[in-house]
Design an enzyme around this catalytic site. Structure first.
Site, PDB file in Angstrom:
ATOM      1  N   HIS A  71       0.886  -1.484  -0.498  1.00 42.01           N
ATOM      2  CA  HIS A  71       0.096  -0.236   0.022  1.00 42.01           C
ATOM      3  C   HIS A  71       0.504   1.467   0.363  1.00 42.01           C
ATOM      4  CE1 HIS A  71      -3.909  -2.695   1.805  1.00 42.01           C
ATOM      5  NE2 HIS A  71      -3.187  -2.121   0.681  1.00 42.01           N
ATOM      6  N   GLY A  92      -1.857  -9.209  12.757  1.00 42.90           N
ATOM      7  CA  GLY A  92      -2.376  -8.073  12.398  1.00 42.90           C
ATOM      8  C   GLY A  92      -3.142  -7.860  11.473  1.00 42.90           C
TER       9      GLY A  92
END
Ligand code: APR
Length: 232
Positions: free
Chosen positions: A106, A172
């Site tokens: 990202h 996570g």
């Protein structure tokens, strides 16, 4: 002896213990900001100054943050495994902990790029960008972040890495944002899968993960102990 390949997909929870807010947990980033305003391409065109300031603030926060025990364990595992990290995180805490192979799906907070060509990106460290600054080609600079509504150029490379994994670990991530979440389907049947998260993460049927219900630091310590026991 050839090292086994350990591929790790990390999300915001990986850096929660470094003081970086996750996105979707209570008190997370998206409670204080509107995702559409600061993390979408439409948001950028609506108010580029607000978006520039949002990433300036995150960059400042990153300079003060430190890698946590979990980041350090992943770096240490390179002694025993061929470790490839795929991260949805835009900070550089994996690199600062010593990991040598990190693919940023990202984008990267410490880089900016030209508004017309994200492949023209360069490092700016932790400095604040003034809205209106131009690239050497005369184009406006924007954060080098993959926003909602944009293509994820490195997804193919990431899928290839997952397919090559002997061991695949997710740490996570709520696994709700695609295409990154879809990477779990690229895992081969023979790959050992692990998922580390303190909360329940919904996983599609047929995807086989051993669940370690814990935060990144202690969860990864458990994983390290288990993997090293198997090596001996
Ligand atoms: N250790 C490990 N996991 C944790 C911890 C911790 N200390 N604290 C929270 N978590 C878990 C949460 O339970 C949750 O499952 O981390 C996950 C964080 O999920 P999200 O906030 O949705 O983050 P992520 O999956 O990385 O989001 C994906 O969405 O907003 C976009 O582009 C942004 O890359 C981001 C993408």
């Amino acid at each position: 002896m050839n090292k086994k390949r350990l591929v790790v997909l990390t999300g915001a929870g990986m850096s929660a213990e470094s003081g970086f807010k996750t996105f979707r947990d209570a008190g997370g980033l998206w409670e204080n900001y509107n995702v559409e305003d600061v993390a979408s391409i439409e948001g950028w065109y609506r108010n580029p100054e607000l978006v520039t300031e949002f990433y300036n603030d995150l960059r400042e926060q990153l300079e003060k943050a430190q890698p946590n025990e979990g980041h350090k364990i992943l770096a240490e595992l390179e002694k025993y495994f061929d470790v490839k990290i795929i991260t949805q995180n835009v900070e550089n805490l994996h690199e600062r902990a010593g990991s040598s192979s990190v693919l940023h799906l990202h984008g990267e907070l410490t880089k900016v790029c030209s508004v017309n060509d994200t492949s023209k990106n360069f490092d700016i460290g932790y400095r604040r960008v003034k809205y209106g600054e131009k690239n050497s080609d005369g184009e406006l600079l924007r954060p080098f972040i993959v926003w909602f509504g944009e293509a994820v150029p490195l997804i193919g490379k990431a899928a290839e890495l997952v397919r090559s994994a002997d061991i695949f670990v997710v740490v996570g991530s709520s696994l709700v944002v695609y295409p990154a979440a879809g990477l779990i389907h690229d895992m081969r049947g023979s790959t050992q899968g692990y998922l580390i998260d303190p909360q329940e993460v919904s996983i599609p049927r047929g995807v086989n993960f051993k669940i370690i219900r814990d935060v990144a630091s202690s969860g990864l310590a458990k994983l390290r102990d288990e993997l090293l026991k198997d090596l001996n």
